[in-house]
Write a protein that holds these residues in place. Structure first.
Motif, PDB file in Angstrom:
ATOM      1  N   GLY A  11       0.824  -1.209   0.000  1.00 45.77           N
ATOM      2  CA  GLY A  11       0.000   0.000   0.000  1.00 45.77           C
ATOM      3  C   GLY A  11       0.854   1.253   0.000  1.00 45.77           C
ATOM      4  N   ILE A  12       0.202   2.365  -0.300  1.00 42.03           N
ATOM      5  CA  ILE A  12       0.866   3.669  -0.273  1.00 42.03           C
ATOM      6  C   ILE A  12      -0.052   4.642   0.467  1.00 42.03           C
ATOM      7  CG2 ILE A  12       1.713   5.589  -1.711  1.00 42.03           C
ATOM      8  CD1 ILE A  12       2.550   3.619  -3.814  1.00 42.03           C
ATOM      9  N   SER A  15      -0.775  10.689   1.184  1.00 42.79           N
ATOM     10  CA  SER A  15      -0.313  11.782   2.056  1.00 42.79           C
ATOM     11  C   SER A  15       0.387  12.888   1.290  1.00 42.79           C
ATOM     12  CB  SER A  15       0.610  11.208   3.135  1.00 42.79           C
ATOM     13  OG  SER A  15       1.645  10.467   2.536  1.00 42.79           O
ATOM     14  N   HIS A  19       6.099  10.450  -5.699  1.00 43.43           N
ATOM     15  CA  HIS A  19       7.329  10.768  -6.418  1.00 43.43           C
ATOM     16  C   HIS A  19       7.889   9.507  -7.065  1.00 43.43           C
ATOM     17  CE1 HIS A  19       9.215   8.963  -2.893  1.00 43.43           C
ATOM     18  NE2 HIS A  19       8.517   9.799  -2.129  1.00 43.43           N
ATOM     19  N   GLY A  21      10.378   7.832  -6.396  1.00 45.33           N
ATOM     20  CA  GLY A  21      10.805   6.813  -5.432  1.00 45.33           C
ATOM     21  C   GLY A  21       9.652   5.867  -5.130  1.00 45.33           C
ATOM     22  N   GLY A  25      10.295   2.192  -6.281  1.00 47.50           N
ATOM     23  CA  GLY A  25      10.423   1.293  -5.125  1.00 47.50           C
ATOM     24  C   GLY A  25       9.225   0.372  -4.986  1.00 47.50           C
ATOM     25  N   LYS A 115      10.228  10.368  11.780  1.00 49.31           N
ATOM     26  CA  LYS A 115       9.001  11.146  11.565  1.00 49.31           C
ATOM     27  C   LYS A 115       8.590  11.918  12.820  1.00 49.31           C
ATOM     28  CE  LYS A 115       7.176   8.923   7.501  1.00 49.31           C
ATOM     29  NZ  LYS A 115       6.082   8.357   6.747  1.00 49.31           N
TER      30      LYS A 115
HETATM   31  N1  AQP Z   1      12.646   7.246  -1.762  1.00 54.77           N
HETATM   32  C1  AQP Z   1      12.090   6.066  -1.955  1.00 54.77           C
HETATM   33  N2  AQP Z   1      12.714   5.135  -2.725  1.00 54.77           N
HETATM   34  C2  AQP Z   1      12.146   3.916  -2.938  1.00 54.77           C
HETATM   35  N3  AQP Z   1      10.929   3.563  -2.432  1.00 54.77           N
HETATM   36  C3  AQP Z   1      10.283   4.466  -1.673  1.00 54.77           C
HETATM   37  N4  AQP Z   1       9.100   4.450  -1.034  1.00 54.77           N
HETATM   38  C4  AQP Z   1       8.888   5.627  -0.395  1.00 54.77           C
HETATM   39  N5  AQP Z   1       9.936   6.433  -0.600  1.00 54.77           N
HETATM   40  C5  AQP Z   1      10.814   5.749  -1.389  1.00 54.77           C
HETATM   41  C6  AQP Z   1       8.188   3.318  -1.067  1.00 54.77           C
HETATM   42  O1  AQP Z   1       6.923   3.811  -1.477  1.00 54.77           O
HETATM   43  C7  AQP Z   1       5.912   3.059  -0.826  1.00 54.77           C
HETATM   44  C8  AQP Z   1       4.887   3.968  -0.215  1.00 54.77           C
HETATM   45  O2  AQP Z   1       5.381   4.627   0.869  1.00 54.77           O
HETATM   46  P1  AQP Z   1       4.461   5.385   1.907  1.00 54.77           P
HETATM   47  O3  AQP Z   1       3.306   6.022   1.274  1.00 54.77           O
HETATM   48  O4  AQP Z   1       4.199   4.500   3.053  1.00 54.77           O
HETATM   49  O5  AQP Z   1       5.405   6.542   2.307  1.00 54.77           O
HETATM   50  P2  AQP Z   1       6.779   6.504   3.043  1.00 54.77           P
HETATM   51  O6  AQP Z   1       7.491   5.192   2.922  1.00 54.77           O
HETATM   52  O7  AQP Z   1       6.564   7.016   4.409  1.00 54.77           O
HETATM   53  O8  AQP Z   1       7.640   7.507   2.168  1.00 54.77           O
HETATM   54  P3  AQP Z   1       7.200   8.761   1.359  1.00 54.77           P
HETATM   55  O9  AQP Z   1       6.360   8.359   0.189  1.00 54.77           O
HETATM   56  O10 AQP Z   1       8.362   9.556   0.970  1.00 54.77           O
HETATM   57  O11 AQP Z   1       6.303   9.605   2.338  1.00 54.77           O
HETATM   58  P4  AQP Z   1       6.729  10.395   3.656  1.00 54.77           P
HETATM   59  O12 AQP Z   1       7.331  11.669   3.231  1.00 54.77           O
HETATM   60  O13 AQP Z   1       5.405  10.594   4.323  1.00 54.77           O
HETATM   61  O14 AQP Z   1       7.691   9.557   4.414  1.00 54.77           O
HETATM   62  C9  AQP Z   1       6.599   2.136   0.178  1.00 54.77           C
HETATM   63  O15 AQP Z   1       6.692   0.847  -0.381  1.00 54.77           O
HETATM   64  C10 AQP Z   1       7.954   2.739   0.326  1.00 54.77           C
HETATM   65  O16 AQP Z   1       8.924   1.760   0.635  1.00 54.77           O
END
Ligand code: AQP
Length: 329
Positions: A11-12, A15, A19, A21, A25, A115
């Motif tokens: 899931g994503i 928020s 991007h 990533g 990813g 965080k």
């Molecule tokens: N920089 C990244 N490179 C590779 N994979 C990434 N993921 C997030 N950032 C990268 C992967 O995207 C999925 C969704 O993540 P999420 O919505 O749970 O958000 P997150 O991991 O907390 O990271 P974000 O998207 O950058 O949000 P914020 O800023 O809120 O932390 C996951 O599979 C994650 O591994």
């Protein structure tokens, strides 16, 4: 008789602006392997509220993320696509797991430390984020969890929780495995290649947004932080160039040696220009499909309701098993 395909869940969070990533990813891998697995992909809105969200924006982001899932190639015929809060078993099993989780396990989580350091008031939900994620995964008896590298520790915790629960209450949960690809598993910021590209970092020039203006994205790539060297090689001690090359490698699906040979004798400007071309070639069709899918919000809502119904049928059975195991039924 056809063999049961292994199940995946991921899931994503809705928020903010997704991007590259998130795409490299997670999403891209889900799409590429959609036919190999029995897929459950959710929009984890309950996770998003572990930090303050504007209610109207959150609702909007859920629809946007659903449109993006489809635009990137997830197919509701081959994958169950749903919103986490539409299936009440997530919150219900999440609570049971909270009551089984030693506090020290949660305090150790690096994502919580990162965080919480950015929040004025740290909400209890942020600390409990990993137990809700464990519920997401365990509810579907998922064998594999395709995620980026930053989620490795949370999946380890899910495994520990499931093993502890099975030991205390009898076989209830399937123990999941992380599925983390080797290329571009942790995409770094363009402005700082030592920190993860992140939705919550809204500084100009930090991320490559999936739905951003492609001219601005090209400029951000051209300005990406590199170093004073000249050689274009996969060398982790030069994180800026390494990051750009890794994104290029995942987008073009070429071997490292071929990429290094291609850029031999060229300057960083050429790498950045060709990376911008590859990003544009990937994002342009995604953005066009996104506009089509989000043109019809009623159809999106219908697909999500259908997904929630399919997901609930699986999730409720597991929740009932766990409730019974701990004595709630
Ligand atoms: N920089 C990244 N490179 C590779 N994979 C990434 N993921 C997030 N950032 C990268 C992967 O995207 C999925 C969704 O993540 P999420 O919505 O749970 O958000 P997150 O991991 O907390 O990271 P974000 O998207 O950058 O949000 P914020 O800023 O809120 O932390 C996951 O599979 C994650 O591994």
């Amino acid at each position: 008789m056809s063999e049961r395909r292994p199940r995946v869940l991921s899931g994503i969070q809705p928020s903010g602006n997704l991007h590259i990533g998130n795409y490299l990813g997670s999403l891209q891998n889900w799409v590429l392997e959609q036919d190999r697995y029995d897929n459950f992909f959710c929009i984890v809105d309950l996770h998003a509220i572990t930090v303050p969200q504007d209610p109207a924006e959150l609702r909007q982001h859920v629809r946007e993320l659903a449109g993006l899932y489809l635009a990137c190639g997830l197919d509701p015929q081959r994958s169950t696509i749903f919103v986490q809060s539409h299936v009440s078993a997530h919150a219900e099993l999440g609570w049971v797991l909270n009551c089984q989780t030693p506090l020290g396990w949660l305090n150790r989580m690096t994502q919580f430390k990162d965080k919480s350091a950015k929040q004025e008031t740290v909400l209890a939900g942020l600390l409990n984020y990993p137990t809700l994620m464990a519920a997401d995964i365990l509810l579907y008896d998922a064998e594999f969890v395709p995620v980026g590298d930053d989620q490795r520790q949370h999946i380890e915790l899910t495994r520990d929780l499931a093993e502890r629960f099975n030991y205390l209450y009898g076989e209830t949960f399937v123990i999941p495995e992380p599925m983390i690809r080797t290329v571009a598993a942790r995409v770094m910021g363009l402005d700082d290649p030592t920190s993860k590209m992140s939705k919550s970092n809204t500084a100009a020039g930090h991320a490559i947004p999936l739905l951003g203006d492609l001219k601005k994205t090209r400029k951000a790539i051209m300005r990406a932080v590199t170093d004073s060297g000249t050689e274009i090689a996969f060398d982790e001690s030069r994180p800026g160039v390494y990051n750009l090359l890794s994104i290029y490698q995942k987008l073009t699906d070429k071997p490292r040696e071929e990429i290094e040979a291609h850029f031999a004798g060229q300057g960083y400007g050429t790498l950045k220009r060709e990376l911008a071309d590859a990003v544009e070639a990937t994002l342009e069709p995604i953005q066009a499909r996104y506009r089509e899918f989000t043109n019809d919000p009623a159809e999106l809502d219908r697909l999500l309701a259908q997904g929630a119904e399919r997901a609930a049928a699986v999730a409720n059975a597991t929740r009932d098993r766990a409730y019974t195991a701990v004595g709630l039924r």
